[in-house]
Design a protein around this motif. Structure first.
Motif, PDB file in Angstrom:
ATOM      1  N   SER A   1      -5.151  -7.019  12.550  1.00 49.51           N
ATOM      2  CA  SER A   1      -3.722  -6.718  12.724  1.00 49.51           C
ATOM      3  C   SER A   1      -3.318  -5.417  12.032  1.00 49.51           C
ATOM      4  N   PRO A   2      -3.708  -5.188  10.770  1.00 46.93           N
ATOM      5  CA  PRO A   2      -3.380  -3.903  10.137  1.00 46.93           C
ATOM      6  C   PRO A   2      -3.995  -2.702  10.864  1.00 46.93           C
ATOM      7  N   ILE A   3      -5.189  -2.862  11.438  1.00 41.14           N
ATOM      8  CA  ILE A   3      -5.796  -1.767  12.194  1.00 41.14           C
ATOM      9  C   ILE A   3      -4.916  -1.385  13.375  1.00 41.14           C
ATOM     10  N   LEU A   4      -4.344  -2.378  14.052  1.00 44.11           N
ATOM     11  CA  LEU A   4      -3.470  -2.080  15.196  1.00 44.11           C
ATOM     12  C   LEU A   4      -2.232  -1.302  14.767  1.00 44.11           C
ATOM     13  N   ARG A   5      -1.716  -1.566  13.575  1.00 46.97           N
ATOM     14  CA  ARG A   5      -0.498  -0.896  13.102  1.00 46.97           C
ATOM     15  C   ARG A   5      -0.783   0.328  12.233  1.00 46.97           C
ATOM     16  N   GLY A   6      -2.031   0.548  11.865  1.00 50.34           N
ATOM     17  CA  GLY A   6      -2.347   1.662  10.977  1.00 50.34           C
ATOM     18  C   GLY A   6      -1.903   1.425   9.554  1.00 50.34           C
ATOM     19  N   GLN A   7      -1.927   0.163   9.120  1.00 49.93           N
ATOM     20  CA  GLN A   7      -1.461  -0.193   7.781  1.00 49.93           C
ATOM     21  C   GLN A   7      -2.596  -0.134   6.762  1.00 49.93           C
ATOM     22  N   THR A   8      -2.223  -0.085   5.490  1.00 45.52           N
ATOM     23  CA  THR A   8      -3.177  -0.085   4.387  1.00 45.52           C
ATOM     24  C   THR A   8      -3.316  -1.504   3.839  1.00 45.52           C
ATOM     25  N   VAL A   9      -4.559  -1.906   3.560  1.00 51.05           N
ATOM     26  CA  VAL A   9      -4.816  -3.232   3.010  1.00 51.05           C
ATOM     27  C   VAL A   9      -5.503  -3.086   1.656  1.00 51.05           C
ATOM     28  N   VAL A  10      -4.946  -3.750   0.642  1.00 54.85           N
ATOM     29  CA  VAL A  10      -5.548  -3.805  -0.688  1.00 54.85           C
ATOM     30  C   VAL A  10      -6.321  -5.120  -0.789  1.00 54.85           C
ATOM     31  N   TRP A  11      -7.625  -5.016  -1.035  1.00 55.80           N
ATOM     32  CA  TRP A  11      -8.472  -6.207  -1.087  1.00 55.80           C
ATOM     33  C   TRP A  11      -8.803  -6.573  -2.526  1.00 55.80           C
TER      34      TRP A  11
END
Length: 621
Positions: free
Chosen positions: A271-281
């Protein structure tokens, strides 16, 4: 600034938006065909934007390792070429056995590029891991290296014995350096994935209906099932999850759920890839890392985190962690996997000022089928059906029940899975739905009611029904009553075997840290409030924690086993039998195992009075 993909994202922050969204067919939305296409699109639109920030562990929360979308695409393409050079073709499974790390995110996507990914819980029993490997037919296994998880490497020889696995690639911990390659008996090739030779870039055509992944279910009835998802399943569901107006492309997400579970892949990767979002793991322990809670709010402030996804127990802990930072970036937090106790919601929301939004889904419907809203949602509902998915409540003959009436919940739409993997043959995977899909409708096994607007209210699991003297009792009704008590943070109600009634309802609860209420008091509380006398719990037991499956769902079978053991021991003690009693779970049933020290005839007479399966232990005195 206008988003370069604004047409893909309609307004979707109110329940009334659903009808307008569905005026455009899903196939006209312009979704990428495959998960790799989605990543390539993101790298083209936002090459320099940060895709991932991965913490080595909670103690090094200020030292994340970052990847831009362009760098992530490059790493995924390399790993896919390595897998293809190792013989992984389009219809081959790549098994993955590792806790979370930067390379694991890359590997999951690379395996879907070269073939099919089959993530497996590294903490799972070795026998179950081996069975899943055999069913997947995987020749290639990507596993945690010794620096990342020494326990995984230690059991690899045993789990791959008798399977088709002959090549093992290893992963390093986030930010880790080179290490010696361990010897793994039974493996023909062992190498670190990042160091392995790559062949030409993978360039074969993948179609949207090809299988992308094999995800195992929670495994509450023995060996977990292996559910096949197509690229269409994953991209459709990812879009449904991402298509909300609470977040935008500048929103930062926090991820700490394990990647062997669909929630982590769908909600915090695709889902973040589709929106171009940043994910903190988070680090490899995720939410199981005690150190994470000591720095959590500062981590939110540092990265301006807007949302996170977790199970109710995580929010219960966070509600007790002093807020020592500016957490105004949090817009809403997502909760799922099990029912949200009202006490947990109240504690978290009052402590943080941040709303909890429930969701509902299951692996067989890819991930999520229902979402919640900040406003406009009926009380008690877990949310409204997602666009292009349809939900009904039906009776035993699959006829619709009236709005608001409890029935079995069934789901249809583009997220319904391709089937369970029964075996891998020379012609491909043998799939079937085990009778769970009828005319495109998936039987979820859940009980609940659905309104005309598509709002779902859950009441329990069909298989968890308690039958007391021929009277059906929904355990969810009793659980709701117990959860209404201000000191109760979690509740599970199951049937305890009973000589006279077949089974009777009993409850198990967790409490607030400073609570003094007793189980006896809670039993009285519930008995006065349930809608019918038959549903009154015969006993309530206070426990430190309720049993959960590996993916965070309530493990009712474990509770039934506990209740069965207690009932049998009490009956045998009353009869003066000196007998040891234990229980095991066998294909969804609780089986009692007994060892009499004296008078086995009396022991057998007592046990035969209960409607249970029981057997003698292997060694009698």
């Amino acid at each position: 600034m206008t988003s370069p993909h604004a047409a893909l994202w309609p307004r979707y922050d109110r329940p009334v938006d659903l009808a307008e969204i569905e005026t455009v067919p899903l196939d006209d939305r312009g979704l990428p065909a495959t998960t790799y296409d989605a990543l390539a699109r993101a790298a083209s639109l936002w090459p320099a934007r940060t895709a991932l920030r991965v913490l080595p562990d909670a103690t090094r929360w200020e030292q994340p390792v970052e990847r831009t979308y362009a760098q992530l695409l490059e790493a995924v393409a390399h790993h896919a070429a390595v897998l293809r050079a190792a013989g992984v073709d389009r219809d081959d499974a790549v098994a993955v056995l590792s806790p979370n790390c930067l390379e694991l995110v890359e590997t999951i996507l690379a395996a879907q590029r070269a073939g099919i990914v089959a993530p497996i819980n590294p903490a799972m029993d070795g026998g179950h891991v081996a069975d899943l490997l055999r069913r997947s037919g995987a020749r290639v296994l990507v596993a945690a290296g010794p620096e990342l998880d020494s326990g995984v490497v230690a059991k690899l020889a045993d789990v791959i014995a008798g399977t088709s696995v002959e090549i093992v690639f290893l992963l390093r911990p986030t930010g880790g350096t080179s290490a010696d390659v361990p010897s793994i008996p039974g493996a023909r090739i062992v190498a670190y994935l990042a160091d392995a030779p790559a062949g030409p870039d993978v360039d074969d055509t993948v179609i949207t209906d090809d299988i992308a992944s094999l995800f195992h279910t929670g495994g509450t009835t023995g060996t977990p099932k292996l559910a096949a998802h197509t690229h269409r399943n994953e991209l459709a569901n990812s879009w449904m999850i991402a298509a909300n107006s609470v977040l935008d492309e500048d929103s930062v997400l926090f991820a700490a759920l394990p990647l062997f579970h669909v929630n982590a892949l769908m909600v915090t990767v695709l889902s973040p890839i589709l929106r171009g979002q940043t994910v903190v793991w988070a680090g490899p322990l995720g939410y199981r890392d005690p150190a994470l809670y000591g720095v959590f709010w500062r981590l939110v402030e540092r990265h301006r985190i807007a949302t996170m996804s977790a199970v109710p127990t995580v929010y219960s802990v966070l509600a007790q962690c002093p807020v020592d930072a500016d957490i105004s970036s949090l817009r809403a937090c997502i909760v799922g996997a099990s029912m949200l106790p009202p006490a947990v919601r109240t504690a978290f929301e009052s402590h943080t000022g941040t709303r909890l939004l429930e969701g509902y889904g299951l692996t067989e419907a890819t991930c999520a089928s229902v979402r919640s809203f900040l406003d406009g949602q009926p009380a008690g509902s877990v949310g409204q059906r997602m666009p292009y998915q349809y939900i009904r409540a039906v009776d035993e003959s699959w006829g619709d029940v009236p709005d608001g009436v409890v029935g079995r919940i069934v789901v249809s739409g583009p997220t319904v899975f391709a089937g369970y993997v029964r075996a891998r043959s020379a012609t491909g995977f043998q799939l079937d739905t085990a009778g769970s899909v009828h005319d495109g409708w998936l039987d979820t096994g859940d009980l609940g009611s659905v309104t005309a607007e598509g709002f779902l209210t859950l009441t329990g699991r069909a298989k968890d029904l308690i039958i007391r003297g021929g009277h059906n009792i929904d355990p969810g009704v009793v659980e709701d009553v117990l959860l209404d008590h201000p000191d109760v943070t979690g509740a599970g109600v199951v049937g305890r075997p009973d000589v006279h009634s077949g089974e009777v309802p009993v409850g198990y609860v967790t409490l607030r840290a400073d609570a003094s209420v007793t189980g006896e008091q809670l039993a009285t509380w519930a008995s006065r409030r349930v809608s019918e006398a038959a549903a009154a719990p015969k006993a309530v037991t206070v426990v430190d924690a309720l049993p959960m499956t590996d993916v965070g769902k309530p493990h009712k079978l474990a509770l039934r086993a506990t209740a069965t053991t207690a009932a049998l021991r009490a009956a045998l003690d009353d009869a003066g039998c000196q007998t040891e009693v234990s229980t095991r779970i066998d294909d969804g049933a609780v089986v009692a195992v007994v060892t009499p020290h004296v008078d086995p005839d009396t022991t057998a007479s007592v046990l035969d009075g209960f409607p249970i399966r029981w057997e003698w232990a292997d060694i009698l005195p």
